[in-house]
Design an enzyme around this catalytic site. Sequence first.
Site, mmCIF file in Angstrom:
data_model
loop_
_atom_site.group_PDB
_atom_site.id
_atom_site.type_symbol
_atom_site.label_atom_id
_atom_site.label_comp_id
_atom_site.label_asym_id
_atom_site.label_seq_id
_atom_site.Cartn_x
_atom_site.Cartn_y
_atom_site.Cartn_z
ATOM 1 N N ASP A 1 0.824 -1.201 0.000
ATOM 2 C CA ASP A 1 0.000 0.000 0.000
ATOM 3 C C ASP A 1 0.861 1.256 0.000
ATOM 4 O O ASP A 1 0.641 2.184 -0.759
ATOM 5 C CB ASP A 1 -0.966 0.003 1.200
ATOM 6 N N ASP B 1 7.162 3.841 3.280
ATOM 7 C CA ASP B 1 7.440 5.023 4.093
ATOM 8 C C ASP B 1 8.953 5.061 4.342
ATOM 9 O O ASP B 1 9.700 5.435 3.450
ATOM 10 C CB ASP B 1 6.595 4.875 5.369
ATOM 11 N N LYS C 1 6.282 7.491 -0.027
ATOM 12 C CA LYS C 1 6.634 8.663 0.805
ATOM 13 C C LYS C 1 8.151 8.797 0.792
ATOM 14 O O LYS C 1 8.822 8.403 1.753
ATOM 15 C CB LYS C 1 6.198 8.384 2.249
ATOM 16 N N PHE D 1 0.616 11.528 7.617
ATOM 17 C CA PHE D 1 -0.028 10.245 7.872
ATOM 18 C C PHE D 1 -1.343 10.192 7.117
ATOM 19 O O PHE D 1 -2.218 11.016 7.312
ATOM 20 C CB PHE D 1 -0.242 10.019 9.366
ATOM 21 N N VAL D 2 -1.459 9.219 6.225
ATOM 22 C CA VAL D 2 -2.643 9.135 5.365
ATOM 23 C C VAL D 2 -3.428 7.857 5.654
ATOM 24 O O VAL D 2 -2.867 6.860 6.119
ATOM 25 C CB VAL D 2 -2.258 9.200 3.870
ATOM 26 N N ASP E 1 -4.667 2.260 7.228
ATOM 27 C CA ASP E 1 -5.409 2.436 8.479
ATOM 28 C C ASP E 1 -4.700 3.343 9.463
ATOM 29 O O ASP E 1 -3.495 3.590 9.360
ATOM 30 C CB ASP E 1 -5.604 1.076 9.155
ATOM 31 N N ARG F 1 -9.691 1.917 6.825
ATOM 32 C CA ARG F 1 -9.273 1.162 5.625
ATOM 33 C C ARG F 1 -10.360 1.182 4.564
ATOM 34 O O ARG F 1 -10.088 1.052 3.388
ATOM 35 C CB ARG F 1 -8.996 -0.308 5.973
#
Length: 194
Positions: free
Chosen positions: A113, A116, A144, A165-166, A172, A178
């Site tokens: 997904d 980071d 990211k 933070f997405v 989630d 989600r």
Amino acid sequence: MLRRDTTMTDQDAGLSAAIREVLFDQATIAARVAELASAIAHDYRRKKPLVVGVLSGCFPLMADLVRGIDVPMEVDFMAVSSYGSGTSSSGVVRILKDLNQAIEGRDVLLVEDIVDTGLTLRYLLDNLQTRRPGSLAVCTLLDKQEARTERIDVRYVGFRCPNEFVVGYGLDYAGLYRNLPYIGVLKPEIYAKP
Ligand code: IMP
């Protein structure tokens, strides 16, 4: 007659009440996922890839992506837990569910997904590489880059994502959001809640 309180709670207002800003709406995500699927179908046209989703965040992306990849393929999933505080990862990863099959010689495409820091992916790639796949590539919906600490080659990227933070479309916070059909930035006060 239906009466409503004038003071609506977040729950009354729906999930969107927790979102500060929508970054990628449903149509934008659908269009980009279709492009990724075409690129993957082209690159794997003479192969029979094993597409591996990293649970839980991958589930909407996997469902949409694989249906757009018009080549014979197999699908499998791994589930990992990455220890860390609520909104950052520590790099200590535990495999909760491993693949159902051996991958030696297979063309494996790992679907994430979001990447980071890259610590989770680093662990997964190192782990899968020891199983001697024929090839191993990564597709992520969100990248990211600013937060990256690991050097990782991510072949297919949906969108560059700001260092915020997405949530939504599989992503989630504390297990929630989600099921939002779009991706948005969570209001900071949501983390502050006890
Ligand atoms: P990394 O190890 O720092 O690359 O983080 C990887 C995992 O952390 C992702 O697979 C997500 O589960 C989670 N994560 C990182 N950033 C976000 C975010 O903005 N929203 C939701 N989950 C995130």
